[in-house]
Design a protein around this motif. Structure first.
Motif, PDB file in Angstrom:
ATOM      1  N   GLU B  25       0.790  -1.232   0.000  1.00 64.71           N
ATOM      2  CA  GLU B  25       0.000   0.000   0.000  1.00 64.71           C
ATOM      3  C   GLU B  25       0.817   1.274   0.000  1.00 64.71           C
ATOM      4  N   TYR B  26       1.992   1.231  -0.595  1.00 65.99           N
ATOM      5  CA  TYR B  26       2.731   2.478  -0.710  1.00 65.99           C
ATOM      6  C   TYR B  26       2.125   3.314  -1.808  1.00 65.99           C
ATOM      7  N   ARG B  27       2.179   4.566  -1.583  1.00 64.77           N
ATOM      8  CA  ARG B  27       1.628   5.474  -2.573  1.00 64.77           C
ATOM      9  C   ARG B  27       2.771   6.171  -3.278  1.00 64.77           C
ATOM     10  N   MET B  28       2.732   6.188  -4.580  1.00 64.33           N
ATOM     11  CA  MET B  28       3.810   6.812  -5.346  1.00 64.33           C
ATOM     12  C   MET B  28       3.446   8.258  -5.629  1.00 64.33           C
ATOM     13  N   PRO B  29       4.165   9.163  -5.046  1.00 65.17           N
ATOM     14  CA  PRO B  29       3.772  10.557  -5.236  1.00 65.17           C
ATOM     15  C   PRO B  29       4.059  11.081  -6.638  1.00 65.17           C
ATOM     16  N   PHE B  99      12.181  13.915 -11.083  1.00 64.75           N
ATOM     17  CA  PHE B  99      11.312  12.927 -10.447  1.00 64.75           C
ATOM     18  C   PHE B  99      11.449  13.067  -8.936  1.00 64.75           C
ATOM     19  N   THR B 100      10.407  12.752  -8.208  1.00 65.09           N
ATOM     20  CA  THR B 100      10.598  12.608  -6.763  1.00 65.09           C
ATOM     21  C   THR B 100      11.408  11.327  -6.581  1.00 65.09           C
ATOM     22  N   PRO B 101      12.163  11.214  -5.494  1.00 55.90           N
ATOM     23  CA  PRO B 101      12.944   9.988  -5.282  1.00 55.90           C
ATOM     24  C   PRO B 101      12.047   8.746  -5.281  1.00 55.90           C
ATOM     25  N   GLU B 102      10.867   8.872  -4.696  1.00 52.09           N
ATOM     26  CA  GLU B 102       9.962   7.721  -4.646  1.00 52.09           C
ATOM     27  C   GLU B 102       9.617   7.256  -6.061  1.00 52.09           C
ATOM     28  N   HIS B 103       9.266   8.226  -6.893  1.00 47.11           N
ATOM     29  CA  HIS B 103       8.890   7.884  -8.257  1.00 47.11           C
ATOM     30  C   HIS B 103      10.085   7.312  -9.014  1.00 47.11           C
ATOM     31  N   ALA B 104      11.250   7.915  -8.806  1.00 47.43           N
ATOM     32  CA  ALA B 104      12.457   7.462  -9.494  1.00 47.43           C
ATOM     33  C   ALA B 104      12.789   6.023  -9.110  1.00 47.43           C
ATOM     34  N   VAL B 105      12.696   5.720  -7.823  1.00 46.42           N
ATOM     35  CA  VAL B 105      13.004   4.365  -7.350  1.00 46.42           C
ATOM     36  C   VAL B 105      12.009   3.387  -7.966  1.00 46.42           C
ATOM     37  N   LEU B 144      11.798   6.324   2.682  1.00 44.26           N
ATOM     38  CA  LEU B 144      11.467   7.645   2.129  1.00 44.26           C
ATOM     39  C   LEU B 144      10.146   8.157   2.677  1.00 44.26           C
ATOM     40  N   PHE B 145       9.150   7.275   2.700  1.00 40.51           N
ATOM     41  CA  PHE B 145       7.849   7.709   3.205  1.00 40.51           C
ATOM     42  C   PHE B 145       7.907   7.968   4.700  1.00 40.51           C
ATOM     43  N   GLY B 146       8.716   7.162   5.356  1.00 42.04           N
ATOM     44  CA  GLY B 146       8.868   7.320   6.795  1.00 42.04           C
ATOM     45  C   GLY B 146       9.328   8.716   7.145  1.00 42.04           C
TER      46      GLY B 146
END
Lengths: 93, 580
Positions: B25-29, B99-105, B144-146
């Motif tokens: 359930e991670y959300r990709m910003p 990209f945000t890091p989350e999106h890039a990963v 990252l989300f943390g």
């Protein structure tokens, strides 16, 4: 790579579990020790031997034939060292 | 641009950003980082990577100390190497593509996984590699989300939810005001996602294999819930075309809803017709009100069984019912007893039946599970003291089942009397008509049923002997088949003769194509997904009862479903041309 030579060689992955994370790490670490740029070719895909991620995307399982190509001042040493590592089954078996 | 085809389960068109809900359930910003924030994002990623690195080191040390298993430690050492190799590439993506890091990963790992899984994998070699990469991805995303806390930047935007499958518990946790559409890999027309999407009027497409793997959060997508298409990263021309359609669709829906909300629900000649809403969860009652529902015609209660090993207690049932009663402010509410079994059993611990649709479900299951049944009955009865409740039983096929259920209700009443708890002694108890035996013998069942509610989804399926999820034969799923129409007429007549109110809560009652026909057959109570109410109201307000009767008579004279549909389409087109 001024003054570099190009050395090529073909090796076969012999360890049972193929080029998985641990052997790929060893290979990438080894390739990083040389000045030459080492690339590995498989089925038309060419990757840098220094990148564990790229090595893994080769999905080289047991029996896969890889084509090594090094270019630079220590190209021959690099290719030989990698060949030895592959032939030693990465010291895993 | 990539065009994917799935099963259309909820109509409408939306354009938005993809929001991938993976198993954790991670959300990709959203991906575009403002230029002045790039270095900040880079440091944020580097801090996260360092944290993951030290976590991995700690795990390795822990394994070496407590689980001296070389292979296990090796796996984590390998993950560390992957991460070290990945990190500079992510930093590059953040700087280069904003990209945000989350999106890039997420994007990078999706790409690797896609490349890996594009080959044949007889030995399971790549499967293990994929697991390694996704593990590293999850560690990075979690960290990252943390750092960012519970609200990633994308959470404030409206987006299209992509998931392998949406479990009821995931669905309920989504903030629905921010969901533009749903796309899932699994599921069919009657899956939870599909029902929920239709209830909310949110476009949805299901059954697109691997869609969450091949797509990254933040990608622009078009969801065409009418045709079952999902277009990823559309080109300008496609985008332009769909924007125009989207505008028309939204404005038509909204116009109809606005226009109809305050209009009385009656035919052109002034005959009152009840337009009620089907809801899945108490929170939807407000939604039903927005669309002008005169009450709740089907309050499904299966949400109380999200975790079948840990079913809701009496208090949870009671609180949920009170919530709907309060929200509906005195309007009638028909609550359906737990309809579990077959496709609705949300847990695989359910006993495997060879033929669940002909198996132990609905009232059959409740009579077996006295614990669940009594808990619900107690809550329903106690809640009935606070509003206009009705109770109905699903999957009734014999008179005896109603008698048994009534005996248990009486027993629960006695119990409440002894405790001094209040309840509505007149609580109407009715049945769903969704099994052919109940439909054919509806007149006999009226002896024990205070009202009837026709569930057309199952009834059509059983009458036609067609599993509508089976693509090969889905064309045989025909609500307009003369056999179905004759049976509906028979049930409506039986109800009239026995003076029992009859309503309909299947999909047919929310399809404007059938509105006039059903009126003509004698139906005076339609229960439908809230978003369909305005259109149904528009049709019924434009016909008189005698016109509707005429239409019903003509429709029933056709020998097959195609001619019926053709006839009804032509007639309905005159009333709502925008629909066709």
């Amino acid at each position: 790579m001024s003054g570099g030579t190009v050395v090529e060689k073909t090796v076969t992955i012999q360890n049972r579990h193929g080029l998985h994370v641990r052997p790929a790490t060893q290979l990438a670490d080894l390739a990083g020790k040389f000045k030459s740029a080492v690339t590995i070719l498989k089925d038309g895909q060419e990757v840098s031997a220094r990148s564990i991620i790229e090595l893994l995307t080769l999905a080289a399982s047991h029996g896969t034939v890889l084509h090594l190509r090094a270019e630079g001042p220590d190209a021959a040493e690099a290719v030989d060292a990698i060949e030895r590592l592959v032939n030693s089954k990465f010291g895993l078996e | 641009m990539q065009i994917l085809k799935g099963t259309p389960v909820s109509p409408g068109i939306v354009i938005g950003e993809a929001f991938v809900l993976d198993i954790e359930e991670y959300r990709m910003p959203r991906r575009a980082v403002p230029p002045e924030q790039i270095e900040e994002e880079v440091s944020r990623f580097e801090a996260a990577a360092a944290k993951v690195g030290s976590d991995l080191q700690a795990d390795i040390a822990h394994i070496q100390a407590f689980l001296p298993d070389e292979n296990l430690a090796d796996i984590f050492a390998g993950h560390l190497s992957i991460m070290k190799d990945l990190a500079p590439q992510i930093v590059h993506s953040v700087r280069e593509y904003r990209f945000t890091p989350e999106h890039a990963v997420s994007k990078k790992v999706r790409m690797i996984v896609k490349q890996l899984t594009s080959r044949e994998d007889p030995t399971g070699f790549t499967t293990r590699l994929v697991a390694d990469f996704t593990d590293v991805e999850k560690r990075l995303l979690r960290t990252l989300f943390g750092q960012r806390g519970a609200a990633p930047s994308g959470a404030n935007l409206k987006s299209v939810i992509f998931a392998r499958d949406l479990t009821p518990s995931q669905t309920i946790r989504l903030d629905r005001s921010k969901v533009l559409g749903f796309v899932t890999e699994l599921g069919g027309r009657t899956s939870h996602t599909a029902i929920l999407a239709r209830a909310q009027g949110i476009p949805a497409v299901v059954g697109i294999a691997n869609v969450t793997r091949d797509l990254s959060g933040g990608d622009t997508v078009i969801v065409d819930g009418s045709k079952g298409l999902v277009i990823v990263e559309p080109d300008e021309e496609t985008l332009k075309k769909y924007r125009a359609i989207e505008r028309n669709f939204i404005s038509f829906e909204k116009r109809t809803a606005d226009e109809m909300r305050s209009q009385p629900s009656e035919t052109r000649d002034g005959i009152a017709v009840a337009l009620l809403a089907n809801i899945e969860m108490p929170e939807e009652a407000a939604h039903a009100r927005e669309y002008g529902a005169g009450g709740i015609g089907l309050f499904r209660t299966e949400f109380l069984m999200f975790d079948p090993r840990n079913p809701a207690g009496e208090k949870e049932h009671f609180d949920a019912y009170r919530k709907v009663i309060t929200a509906m402010e005195g309007r009638p509410i028909t609550l359906r007893a737990l309809d579990i079994g077959a496709d609705k059993m949300v847990d695989d611990s359910a006993q495997q039946e060879k033929n669940p649709f002909l198996g132990c479900r609905g009232i059959r299951y409740l009579l077996e599970r006295m614990d669940l049944f009594r808990t619900q009955l107690r809550a329903v009865l106690r809640a009935s003291a606070f509003g206009k409740l009705r109770l109905m039983f699903p999957m009734v096929s014999t008179l005896d089942e109603i008698k048994q259920a009534r005996a248990i209700i009486q027993d629960v009443r006695d119990e409440l009397d002894r405790e001094g708890s209040a309840y509505d002694a007149e609580l109407p108890v009715g049945i769903m008509i969704e099994v052919p035996s109940a439909a054919i013998a509806a007149d006999l069942l009226c002896a024990e049923a205070d009202f009837l509610s026709i569930g057309t989804n199952d009834l059509v399926q059983y009458v036609m002997a067609v599993d509508r999820m089976n693509e090969k034969i889905s064309a045989l799923y025909q609500p307009a088949n003369p056999a179905v129409l004759r049976l509906l007429r028979q049930v409506l007549e039986a109800g009239q003769r026995a003076e029992r109110p009859v309503s309909m809560c299947g999909e047919m009652s929310g399809d404007p194509l059938f509105t006039a026909l059903l009126l003509g057959l004698g139906l005076r109570s339609f229960s439908t997904v809230p978003s369909a109410i305005p259109e149904v109201k528009k049709v019924l307000r434009s016909v008189t009862i005698s016109e509707a009767r005429q239409m019903a008579q003509e429709a029933l004279a056709f020998p097959d479903a195609h001619q019926v549909v053709e006839y009804l389409t032509e007639r309905t087109k005159r009333i709502i041309p925008e629909l066709f």
